[in-house]
Design a protein around this motif. Structure first.
Motif, PDB file in Angstrom:
ATOM      1  N   HIS A   1      47.557  20.177  23.905  1.00 42.17           N
ATOM      2  CA  HIS A   1      46.886  21.477  23.776  1.00 42.17           C
ATOM      3  C   HIS A   1      46.416  21.894  25.170  1.00 42.17           C
ATOM      4  O   HIS A   1      45.554  21.222  25.752  1.00 42.17           O
TER       5      HIS A   1
ATOM      6  N   ARG B   1      45.360  25.140  25.764  1.00 41.33           N
ATOM      7  CA  ARG B   1      44.413  26.268  25.621  1.00 41.33           C
ATOM      8  C   ARG B   1      44.886  27.486  26.433  1.00 41.33           C
ATOM      9  O   ARG B   1      46.040  27.623  26.747  1.00 41.33           O
TER      10      ARG B   1
ATOM     11  N   ASN C   1      48.236  26.280  18.545  1.00 41.34           N
ATOM     12  CA  ASN C   1      47.008  26.669  17.820  1.00 41.34           C
ATOM     13  C   ASN C   1      45.968  27.314  18.737  1.00 41.34           C
ATOM     14  O   ASN C   1      44.828  26.866  18.806  1.00 41.34           O
TER      15      ASN C   1
ATOM     16  N   THR D   1      42.049  21.225  10.930  1.00 44.44           N
ATOM     17  CA  THR D   1      41.584  20.979  12.303  1.00 44.44           C
ATOM     18  C   THR D   1      41.337  22.297  13.035  1.00 44.44           C
ATOM     19  O   THR D   1      41.326  23.368  12.415  1.00 44.44           O
ATOM     20  N   THR D   2      41.137  22.218  14.342  1.00 41.19           N
ATOM     21  CA  THR D   2      40.847  23.394  15.182  1.00 41.19           C
ATOM     22  C   THR D   2      41.917  24.479  15.008  1.00 41.19           C
ATOM     23  O   THR D   2      43.110  24.186  15.097  1.00 41.19           O
TER      24      THR D   2
ATOM     25  N   HIS E   1      51.190  18.092  11.340  1.00 42.14           N
ATOM     26  CA  HIS E   1      49.839  17.529  11.278  1.00 42.14           C
ATOM     27  C   HIS E   1      49.699  16.998   9.855  1.00 42.14           C
ATOM     28  O   HIS E   1      49.476  17.759   8.910  1.00 42.14           O
TER      29      HIS E   1
ATOM     30  N   CYS F   1      38.087  13.416  16.579  1.00 40.24           N
ATOM     31  CA  CYS F   1      39.341  14.167  16.604  1.00 40.24           C
ATOM     32  C   CYS F   1      39.912  14.142  15.193  1.00 40.24           C
ATOM     33  O   CYS F   1      39.424  13.432  14.327  1.00 40.24           O
ATOM     34  N   LYS F   2      40.951  14.938  14.981  1.00 42.66           N
ATOM     35  CA  LYS F   2      41.658  14.933  13.706  1.00 42.66           C
ATOM     36  C   LYS F   2      43.121  14.617  13.984  1.00 42.66           C
ATOM     37  O   LYS F   2      43.680  15.224  14.903  1.00 42.66           O
TER      38      LYS F   2
ATOM     39  N   ALA G   1      43.151  17.538  23.922  1.00 37.14           N
ATOM     40  CA  ALA G   1      42.615  18.734  23.253  1.00 37.14           C
ATOM     41  C   ALA G   1      41.203  19.013  23.766  1.00 37.14           C
ATOM     42  O   ALA G   1      40.223  18.570  23.172  1.00 37.14           O
TER      43      ALA G   1
ATOM     44  N   HIS H   1      37.644  20.495  24.643  1.00 36.74           N
ATOM     45  CA  HIS H   1      36.602  21.394  24.136  1.00 36.74           C
ATOM     46  C   HIS H   1      35.426  21.304  25.099  1.00 36.74           C
ATOM     47  O   HIS H   1      35.107  20.195  25.571  1.00 36.74           O
TER      48      HIS H   1
ATOM     49  N   ALA I   1      36.653  19.009  16.857  1.00 39.63           N
ATOM     50  CA  ALA I   1      37.584  17.864  16.893  1.00 39.63           C
ATOM     51  C   ALA I   1      38.526  18.011  18.080  1.00 39.63           C
ATOM     52  O   ALA I   1      39.136  19.072  18.260  1.00 39.63           O
ATOM     53  N   GLY I   2      38.656  16.962  18.862  1.00 40.52           N
ATOM     54  CA  GLY I   2      39.603  16.985  19.971  1.00 40.52           C
ATOM     55  C   GLY I   2      39.092  16.158  21.130  1.00 40.52           C
ATOM     56  O   GLY I   2      37.899  16.142  21.403  1.00 40.52           O
TER      57      GLY I   2
HETATM   58  O1  DOR Z   1      41.398  16.639  17.175  1.00 32.63           O
HETATM   59  C1  DOR Z   1      42.207  17.558  17.186  1.00 32.63           C
HETATM   60  N1  DOR Z   1      42.054  18.605  18.020  1.00 32.63           N
HETATM   61  N2  DOR Z   1      43.250  17.530  16.341  1.00 32.63           N
HETATM   62  C2  DOR Z   1      44.072  18.574  16.218  1.00 32.63           C
HETATM   63  O2  DOR Z   1      44.973  18.505  15.436  1.00 32.63           O
HETATM   64  C3  DOR Z   1      43.826  19.825  16.970  1.00 32.63           C
HETATM   65  C4  DOR Z   1      43.078  19.570  18.189  1.00 32.63           C
HETATM   66  C5  DOR Z   1      42.525  20.824  18.841  1.00 32.63           C
HETATM   67  O3  DOR Z   1      43.264  21.800  18.965  1.00 32.63           O
HETATM   68  O4  DOR Z   1      41.373  20.805  19.264  1.00 32.63           O
END
Ligand code: DOR
Ligand code: ZN
Length: 349
Positions: free
Chosen positions: A16, A18, A42, A108-109, A138, A219-220, A250, A252, A264-265
């Motif tokens: 990711h 961003r 995403n 998730t996000t 996912h 995280c996910k 990912a 944040h 999550a990330g």
């Molecule tokens: O932890 C996660 N963060 N899992 C994901 O599938 C998406 C990701 C995110 O975009 O932050």
């Protein structure tokens, strides 16, 4: 004694990056080391058309600037009811779109535009199978009656297995595999592979939850049990060709990690490779590190390994490393893996 390994320039099959100030701040970490990077779609406004993917790719390359030499973002489209089959086929034919990413809605996000059930998209997936377009999944149930730690297994059983039965020629990646059930699923399905993250290889749910919940490990899919982690380590360090590195880096900002509800990330683009190298070294399987980081994924997606080389050296002495980065907006992001990375140097000679 120092240990030095040389591998083809690695690929990150799940990342990711961003947009905007965050993209500017993080892209160099990926571009400086990796050759191909499978870019997740995403964004807050999902990348769901070829045109959006093309523009996003350009923003990534612009943000990478001088660091973009030898770095190639591979674009994916977000699977939703807005995805148009003709547009996908056009994007794939022209080489802009490499794969489609499926998110269960709410998992998730930025997944709110994802699907309720993966089988709802079966016609699209049949077309993708006919055209050799991979599906990235996912794999996590959003059924709140299912224990959080069992949701990967539940999704695989109730949604992905039926899909693989119904469209057996579809190429599928179980993204960020997090359980022994996920490992078994890949071993039992011939067209299915898995990307694996540095954090699912190196941490377990006790690390996440004790002595207290650690937002920097949230995280996910959730980081799972020690037996799950060990199952992933065992299959990955064996060199099995169906498993390859996808960092799932990912980022944040800390304001959103340490706020009321942690996002999550995990941001691991900076030191993820060192975390993985440390695992292979500890398991005495360093000879299989190159397969995991540089050749298995490339082979699965139909590419030759890079002719460039990356050199990693493990030293007894520790080096001092940065633990956070700052964006031009004044946000901070925590860098995952500093303890492992402090033993390694990495260079592209
Ligand atoms: O932890 C996660 N963060 N899992 C994901 O599938 C998406 C990701 C995110 O975009 O932050
Ligand atoms: Zn991801």
């Amino acid at each position: 004694m120092d240990l030095t390994i040389r591998i083809p320039r690695p690929d990150d099959w799940h990342v990711h990056l961003r947009d905007g100030a965050m993209l500017e701040a993080v892209v160099g970490y990926t571009a400086n080391r990796f050759r191909y990077a499978m870019i997740m779609p995403n964004l807050s406004h999902p990348v769901a058309t070829t045109e959006l993917a093309e523009h996003y790719r350009q923003r990534i390359l612009n943000a990478a600037g001088d660091q973009s030499a030898g770095f190639h973002p591979l674009m994916t489209l977000y699977c939703s009811s807005n995805l148009e089959q003709d547009d996908l086929l056009k994007g794939h034919e022209t080489g802009i779109v490499k794969a489609v990413k499926y998110y269960p809605a709410g998992a998730t996000t930025n997944s709110s535009q994802g699907g309720e059930n993966i089988l709802d998209f079966i016609e699209l997936f049949e077309t993708m199978a006919d055209h050799g377009i991979p599906l990235l999944v996912h794999a996590e149930s959003t059924n709140t009656e299912i224990d959080l730690f069992d949701r990967e297994a539940a999704f695989l059983e109730t949604e992905l297995h039926p899909l693989c039965e119904q469209v057996p020629t579809l190429q599928v990646t179980v993204e960020h595999v997090s359980t022994s059930a996920g490992v078994d699923f890949v071993l039992e399905h011939s067209r299915v592979a898995a990307s694996v993250t540095p954090h699912h290889l190196s941490r377990n749910k006790s690390d996440l939850l004790t002595p207290e919940f650690d937002p920097d490990l949230f995280c996910k899919p959730i980081i799972n049990s020690e037996p799950d982690r060990q199952a992933i380590v065992d299959v990955v360090t064996s060199g099995n060709p169906s498993f390859f590195l996808g960092t799932d880096s990912a980022p944040h900002p800390t304001s959103e990690k340490y706020g009321e509800q942690a996002k999550a990330g995990i941001f691991n683009a900076a030191y993820g490779l060192e975390v993985v190298a440390e695992i292979f070294a500890k398991e005495n399987k360093i000879e299989n590190f190159s397969a995991f980081a540089s050749t298995n994924g490339a082979a699965f997606y139909g590419y030759e390994p890079s002719e460039d080389e990356l050199v990693l050296t493990r030293k007894q002495v520790e080096v001092e490393l940065a633990s956070t980065l700052s964006t031009s907006d004044g946000d901070q992001v925590v860098l995952f893996g500093i303890d492992e990375a402090s033993h390694w140097t990495v260079s592209l000679p």
